[in-house]
Motif scaffolding. Structure first.
Motif, PDB file in Angstrom:
ATOM      1  N   VAL A 205       0.855  -1.184   0.000  1.00 41.94           N
ATOM      2  CA  VAL A 205       0.000   0.000   0.000  1.00 41.94           C
ATOM      3  C   VAL A 205       0.896   1.240   0.000  1.00 41.94           C
ATOM      4  N   ARG A 206       0.603   2.162  -0.910  1.00 40.58           N
ATOM      5  CA  ARG A 206       1.379   3.415  -0.994  1.00 40.58           C
ATOM      6  C   ARG A 206       0.419   4.599  -0.947  1.00 40.58           C
ATOM      7  N   THR A 207       0.769   5.566  -0.081  1.00 34.20           N
ATOM      8  CA  THR A 207      -0.038   6.788   0.024  1.00 34.20           C
ATOM      9  C   THR A 207       0.754   8.049  -0.302  1.00 34.20           C
ATOM     10  N   LEU A 208       2.072   7.946  -0.361  1.00 36.14           N
ATOM     11  CA  LEU A 208       2.932   9.111  -0.599  1.00 36.14           C
ATOM     12  C   LEU A 208       4.089   8.708  -1.517  1.00 36.14           C
ATOM     13  N   GLN A 209       4.606   9.679  -2.242  1.00 37.18           N
ATOM     14  CA  GLN A 209       5.793   9.440  -3.039  1.00 37.18           C
ATOM     15  C   GLN A 209       7.049   9.372  -2.168  1.00 37.18           C
ATOM     16  N   HIS A 210       6.997  10.007  -1.009  1.00 40.90           N
ATOM     17  CA  HIS A 210       8.120  10.017  -0.074  1.00 40.90           C
ATOM     18  C   HIS A 210       7.580  10.402   1.296  1.00 40.90           C
ATOM     19  N   GLY A 211       8.361  10.134   2.348  1.00 40.52           N
ATOM     20  CA  GLY A 211       7.936  10.495   3.690  1.00 40.52           C
ATOM     21  C   GLY A 211       7.877  11.993   3.894  1.00 40.52           C
ATOM     22  N   VAL A 212       6.896  12.434   4.697  1.00 43.10           N
ATOM     23  CA  VAL A 212       6.765  13.858   5.023  1.00 43.10           C
ATOM     24  C   VAL A 212       6.517  14.019   6.516  1.00 43.10           C
TER      25      VAL A 212
END
Length: 450
Positions: A205-212
């Protein structure tokens, strides 16, 4: 030989059989570890030598489709007698954390009434049981015997179907004895008549292109761990029943399995409720089960105030007899795709497929087996039981040899701890298993001989 002579002969050969079993346990034949490939080969060679020593002239170490080495040993049937194929496997599971063992996992150690060691039960004791039955009769085997000892069962038998096809003529038999299951309890023998199938998969599962930063964006942007947790929660209802539509369920044998026994044998923590509905044997044998067996995310020791962009889980699904692994995999994928929350990106990767098995345990071969069990366990009637685990290759044997009777037996008991730390073989029960197999060969010669 009479049954009483067989009983005496088994008792006489048991010390040598145990010594041979211990020698096999000392070989760390972990098929899942590429670094142990030489040990898997060494285990096959040691197994082959054991059956050469019993007068099997046709003993081969064979492979198919680049698989691990298997041992094939054959003794022709006397005139008019049936041929029996005896199956076991010589590869073993990894040890896990060695610190969890009370003794060296590859040094067989007797404590109390058990012999401990990796493979001491699963399934080098299966090899030893076949060896004991053969050694009991010496040069006067009442049936033809073909021994097949596989080297990659613990990694799902990926090339067994190819092996059965390539060596079909060598393996043809009237009865197939699979020594890779267990008994109902200490002192209570069993024939395994149903096993669940298996599919597994990887879900990302992916919700972001990178951590924020979780403070800057938390409350608006979903993190992948929370998203995955919500997705995994949809796999079960509030009682713990599997909620994936399209998976098969069925009735189970009328066997009493008290809750207190389930709790004791499973090691469930105090106060934890059992999940699911229906009888306990239905939940364990003839209903599907879904387990999250792996989860890749940031370790707590490495955690920072960051929204995690992606996580990965591995799911294992046990399938009820009567289901299809391909249909089940499709149903699982559809469920996950339909239930992934908040529009998160889902990647679904198929893993293993294994078919469930339902055996019609009627006919002269099964009658011969039940009589052998009754004699070996001093009159105790054997149980027809299901197994919640999977042995997918049994379906492959049924397809390859549709006219053969397939008997699923074994040496395990509820406290064997196969695949876990402190795997152990109950020595008194092991002798009964060996006696039962020798009696079975005697009974098959009488009931199937022409």
């Amino acid at each position: 030989m009479t049954p009483e002579q067989i009983r005496a002969a088994v008792r006489e050969v048991m010390p040598s059989v145990r010594a041979d079993l211990e020698a096999l346990v000392r070989i760390p034949s972990v098929s899942a570890d590429p670094a142990r490939a030489d040990d898997v080969r060494r285990s096959a060679e040691a197994t082959a030598e054991l059956f050469r020593a019993e007068g099997f002239d046709d003993v081969r170490i064979l492979t198919a489709a680049g698989g691990a080495p298997a041992v094939l040993a054959r003794k022709p049937a006397p005139e008019g007698a049936p041929t029996v194929l005896l199956y076991a496997h010589h590869d073993v599971q990894p040890t896990g954390e060695v610190a969890d063992w009370d003794s060296d996992p590859f040094e067989p150690t007797e404590r109390g009434d058990r012999l401990y060691g990796r493979g001491a039960a699963d399934d080098k004791a299966g090899i030893a049981a076949h060896l004991a039955a053969v050694r009991t009769f010496g040069a006067d085997l009442p049936v033809g015997v073909t021994v097949l000892v596989e080297g990659e069962e613990e990694v799902g038998s990926p090339t067994l179907e190819a092996f059965l096809e390539e060596h079909h003529e060598l393996l043809a038999a009237d009865v197939i004895v699979i020594a890779d299951s267990g008994n109902w309890d200490i002192g209570e023998p069993a024939l395994t008549t149903s096993l669940r199938g298996l599919v597994d998969c990887f879900v990302e599962v992916r919700t972001l292109q990178h951590g924020v930063h979780s403070g800057m964006w938390g409350g608006v942007v979903p993190d992948a761990v929370t998203t995955m947790v919500r997705l995994l929660a949809t796999l079960h209802d509030d009682e713990g029943n599997v909620a994936v539509e399209g998976l098969h369920s069925g009735p189970a044998a009328d066997v009493d399995y008290p809750e207190e026994r389930v709790r004791a044998e499973s090691g469930i923590a105090e106060g934890v409720q059992l999940i699911g509905s229906g009888s306990l044997v239905e939940r364990l044998w003839t209903k599907p089960a879904i387990t999250t067996i792996g989860f890749d995310a940031t370790r707590t020791a490495d955690a920072s105030n960051t929204l995690i962009p992606s996580v990965r889980a591995k799911l294992s699904v046990r399938l009820a007899p009567g289901d299809s692994s391909k249909r089940a995999m499709a149903a699982l994928r559809h469920h996950l795709e339909q239930h992934v929350p908040w529009g998160a990106q889902l990647t679904f990767t198929e893993g293993e497929f294994g078919e469930p098995t339902q055996i019609d345990a009627t006919g002269p071969a099964y009658d011969a087996a039940r009589a052998a069990f009754r004699d070996a366990w001093d009159g105790t009637e054997p149980v027809d039981m299901g197994v919640g685990g999977s042995i997918p290759f049994i379906a492959a044997f049924n397809v390859a040899f549709p006219d053969a009777a397939v008997l699923v037996t074994g040496v395990e008991d509820p406290d064997t701890r196969a695949h876990g730390a402190n795997e152990g073989l109950h020595l008194a029960e092991f002798e009964k298993v060996c006696l039962a197999e020798a009696l079975l060969l005697h009974n098959l010669a009488e009931s199937l001989g022409r």
